[in-house]
Design a protein around this motif. Structure first.
Motif, mmCIF file in Angstrom:
data_model
loop_
_atom_site.group_PDB
_atom_site.id
_atom_site.type_symbol
_atom_site.label_atom_id
_atom_site.label_comp_id
_atom_site.label_asym_id
_atom_site.label_seq_id
_atom_site.Cartn_x
_atom_site.Cartn_y
_atom_site.Cartn_z
ATOM 1 N N UNK A 70 -25.627 28.442 29.740
ATOM 2 C CA UNK A 70 -26.377 27.313 30.322
ATOM 3 C C UNK A 70 -27.224 26.632 29.262
ATOM 4 N N UNK A 71 -27.763 27.465 28.370
ATOM 5 C CA UNK A 71 -28.603 26.926 27.305
ATOM 6 C C UNK A 71 -27.774 25.993 26.421
ATOM 7 N N UNK A 134 -33.138 35.669 24.507
ATOM 8 C CA UNK A 134 -34.256 35.993 25.388
ATOM 9 C C UNK A 134 -34.988 34.724 25.811
ATOM 10 N N UNK A 135 -35.190 33.829 24.851
ATOM 11 C CA UNK A 135 -35.846 32.560 25.190
ATOM 12 C C UNK A 135 -34.989 31.803 26.210
ATOM 13 N N UNK A 136 -33.673 31.784 25.970
ATOM 14 C CA UNK A 136 -32.781 31.083 26.899
ATOM 15 C C UNK A 136 -32.876 31.693 28.297
ATOM 16 N N UNK A 139 -36.565 31.106 30.008
ATOM 17 C CA UNK A 139 -36.935 29.724 30.308
ATOM 18 C C UNK A 139 -36.065 29.115 31.402
ATOM 19 N N UNK A 140 -35.126 29.916 31.919
ATOM 20 C CA UNK A 140 -34.324 29.388 33.024
ATOM 21 C C UNK A 140 -35.172 29.288 34.278
ATOM 22 N N UNK A 141 -34.819 28.332 35.130
ATOM 23 C CA UNK A 141 -35.592 28.147 36.355
ATOM 24 C C UNK A 141 -35.559 29.428 37.182
ATOM 25 N N UNK A 142 -36.725 29.791 37.693
ATOM 26 C CA UNK A 142 -36.778 30.938 38.596
ATOM 27 C C UNK A 142 -36.793 32.290 37.907
ATOM 28 N N UNK A 143 -36.861 32.301 36.575
ATOM 29 C CA UNK A 143 -36.846 33.590 35.873
ATOM 30 C C UNK A 143 -38.194 34.283 36.011
#
Ligand SMILES: Nc1nc2c(c(=O)[nH]1)N[C@H]1C(S)=C(S)[C@@H](COP(=O)(O)O)O[C@H]1N2
Ligand SMILES: [Mo]
Length: 555
Positions: A70-71, A134-136, A139-143
């Motif tokens: 997704x990133x 890890x950043x990807x 930073x995903x919505x709802x993580x």
């Protein structure tokens, strides 16, 4: 003159001249860089496998592969996206994943070679990739913060493996170059058996670790991904469910929630709701293929789809669920607002035949519960098929898409999750899952009360405070709760306003203890005038009994 190099080689190889020094020493890896590249790929595989496994356990949508995908979708320039869609059409996502896979393999191979020739450069490269992943993920919505765990633990596991494998590969190479300096790792002697040169032993050791880790990474990674993919697709289906507005809601009376520190909330949040079932992994039920059948002793068998149920006259109910395994003072009790429909209305469509006295409800995973037919058809009792829990579709762990909830009966004889069949039958004819396993075929919830605060093992300060907790007598209602301090008289507690007879109540008394140790006991009486059973009983065969008594330290 013999060179140092040729002196140290044995047997036939003493023929080798210094002119051939640049060539591979006997027993040395033929393609060390190739092996190093494989080491890097295996290290990356371990990283991904561990990350997928952790994601499955703690952060369902923390899959590093998908997060990375997704990133990349987010950062790929528009022209590249258009090119991909124009060239690959519907397969553009597949193209992305394959490109990503190739990029990972190439980067991993480079990492392996770097770790082999210039440690710890490979580990540094892996750490950078791990940090990026890890950043990807986070930073995903709802993580949630837990979403960092897969990337972090995966990086650590991958780095450890990369370190071990590259070191073993170097050792294998070196022992072939300088055999006399390397001892047999097993017996400490340099073997003079040509078949067991140190180089051979080191080669074997390297290949063994490589083989085990790559096989392990494939099994764990693929397994975790498949399990995760199945669950996340059902999560997506669940998220897409649009629950209808209930045609009636439950009015919560003034004073239903006392708001005392340390006392359970009146409504148990879904994530805190106890979970009890025999399912090793949560069943994944796709609502588009799911159906509920009403079979057995009925005049007209009925099959309902999920949409059929959503289209019914759904209402709100508040019912407190209790597990037969709840010990005196235990936490296997929870209260929720359920969205559902009375089972009697569904059963009526099928017209149960006379002579039937039981409904055997069956889960998609084969679990069954035996509920007296009368408990489901009684007009005064709202036994329901639930699709919603506290304003959401049922959580997967709590029976998505449809479960049963029956006021006044322990969960194991009534609250079948992932429901798929209601068989109208008799107790003589059919047996539920727990019946041959030491539990009663019929099991009404025992009237009970519990002290939530103060707690044993947690000293409190002398001075004014409260003793408070919960009490339940589903389908009858709690009439009064009494508390005894040490050997004093039973004092009536103040109760919260009950929502209905099927829900628990909160209660409290004011207490101003002196320093020292004190005993607190609690007991309830239901609206039929029945006093809670004093005598202790174990959970089997039909639920614990006894008054809870706790020892409190006061400072
Ligand atoms: N399919 C299925 N449903 C089940 C069970 C089970 O093992 N499998 N356990 C029952 C028991 S023993 C209880 S107490 C309740 C618990 O429901 P909860 O996990 O939503 O709190 O579910 C009931 N429904
Ligand atoms: Mo239970």
């Amino acid at each position: 003159m013999r060179t140092q190099d040729t002196q140290t080689t044995d047997g036939d190889d003493t023929r080798r001249s210094s002119a051939r020094r640049a060539q591979r020493a006997p027993g040395a890896p033929r393609h060390p860089w190739g092996w190093a590249a494989i080491v890097g790929i295996v290290g990356a595989g371990v990283f991904l496998a561990v990350a997928e496994l952790i994601a499955l356990i703690v952060a369902r949508n923390g899959s590093p592969v998908l997060a990375l995908g997704s990133f990349v979708i987010d950062i790929v320039p528009q022209w590249a996206k258009e090119f991909a869609i124009a060239t690959f059409g519907e397969n553009d996502k597949l193209f992305l994943l394959i490109s990503l896979g190739v990029a990972i393999v190439v980067a991993a191979a480079i990492g392996g070679i770097l770790q082999y020739v210039r440690p710890p450069l490979g580990i540094i490269l892996l750490a950078i990739a791990g940090a990026g992943t890890t950043v990807a993920t986070v930073t995903r919505a709802g993580a949630t913060p837990l979403a960092a765990l897969p990337g972090v633990l995966g990086t650590i596991a991958g780095a450890v493996l990369l370190h071990i494998l590259a070191a073993r590969l170097r050792r294998w190479y070196r022992s072939a170059q300088e055999p006399s300096l390397t001892k047999d790792p097993v017996d400490g002697k340099t073997s003079d058996d040509a078949k067991n040169t140190p180089a051979r032993l080191d080669r074997r050791g390297f290949l063994r670790v490589l083989g085990i880790t790559s096989a392990g990474a494939i099994v764990v990674g693929v397994g975790a991904r498949i399990a995760n993919a199945a669950t996340s697709s059902i999560t997506a289906i669940r998220n897409a469910v649009n629950l209808p507005t209930p045609s009636s809601t439950v009015t919560i009376p003034e004073g239903a929630e006392l708001d005392i520190d340390g006392v359970s909330e009146l409504f148990t949040p879904n994530e805190d709701f106890y979970r009890v079932d025999t399912a090793l992994t949560v069943p994944n039920v796709d609502t588009s293929t799911w159906s509920l059948t009403i079979t057995g002793m009925v005049d007209s068998p009925v099959t309902l789809t999920f949409d059929d149920i959503l289209a019914m006259d759904l209402r709100e109910f508040v019912i407190t669920l209790t597990c037969v395994s709840n010990e005196v003072g235990g936490g296997l009790v929870g209260n929720a607002r359920w969205l559902g429909i009375p089972v009697r209305e569904i059963l009526a469509q099928a017209s149960p035949q006379s002579g039937a006295d039981m409904v055997l409800s069956r889960s998609v995973d084969g679990y069954t519960a035996s509920t007296p037919l009368a408990s489901l058809t009684d007009d005064g009792l709202d036994a329901i098929l639930a699709v919603g829990m506290n304003g959401e579709p049922l959580p997967l762990e709590h029976g998505f898409p449809v479960r049963m909830v029956v006021p006044g009966l322990y969960g194991y004889v009534s609250a079948t999750k992932w429901l798929t069949e209601l068989k109208v039958t008799t107790f003589a004819e059919d047996e539920a899952y727990w019946t041959p396993r030491g539990y009663s075929a019929e099991a009404p919830i025992k009237l009970s009360s519990r002290i939530d605060t103060p707690r044993t093992g947690k000293a409190i300060e002398a001075g004014p405070g409260k003793v408070a907790g919960m009490a339940w007598a589903q389908s009858v209602g709690v009439e009064k709760v009494e508390v005894r301090i040490d050997d004093g008289d039973w004092q009536p507690a103040t109760m919260s306003s009950p929502i209905n007879d099927d829900t628990w109540v909160q209660w409290y008394i004011d207490w101003e203890p002196d320093a020292g140790t004190h005993y607190l006991s609690v007991r309830a009486t239901d609206k039929d005038g029945t006093l809670q059973e004093e005598e202790r009983a174990p959970i089997a065969p039909n639920g614990s009994s006894g008054w809870q008594r706790v020892l409190i330290q006061v400072r």
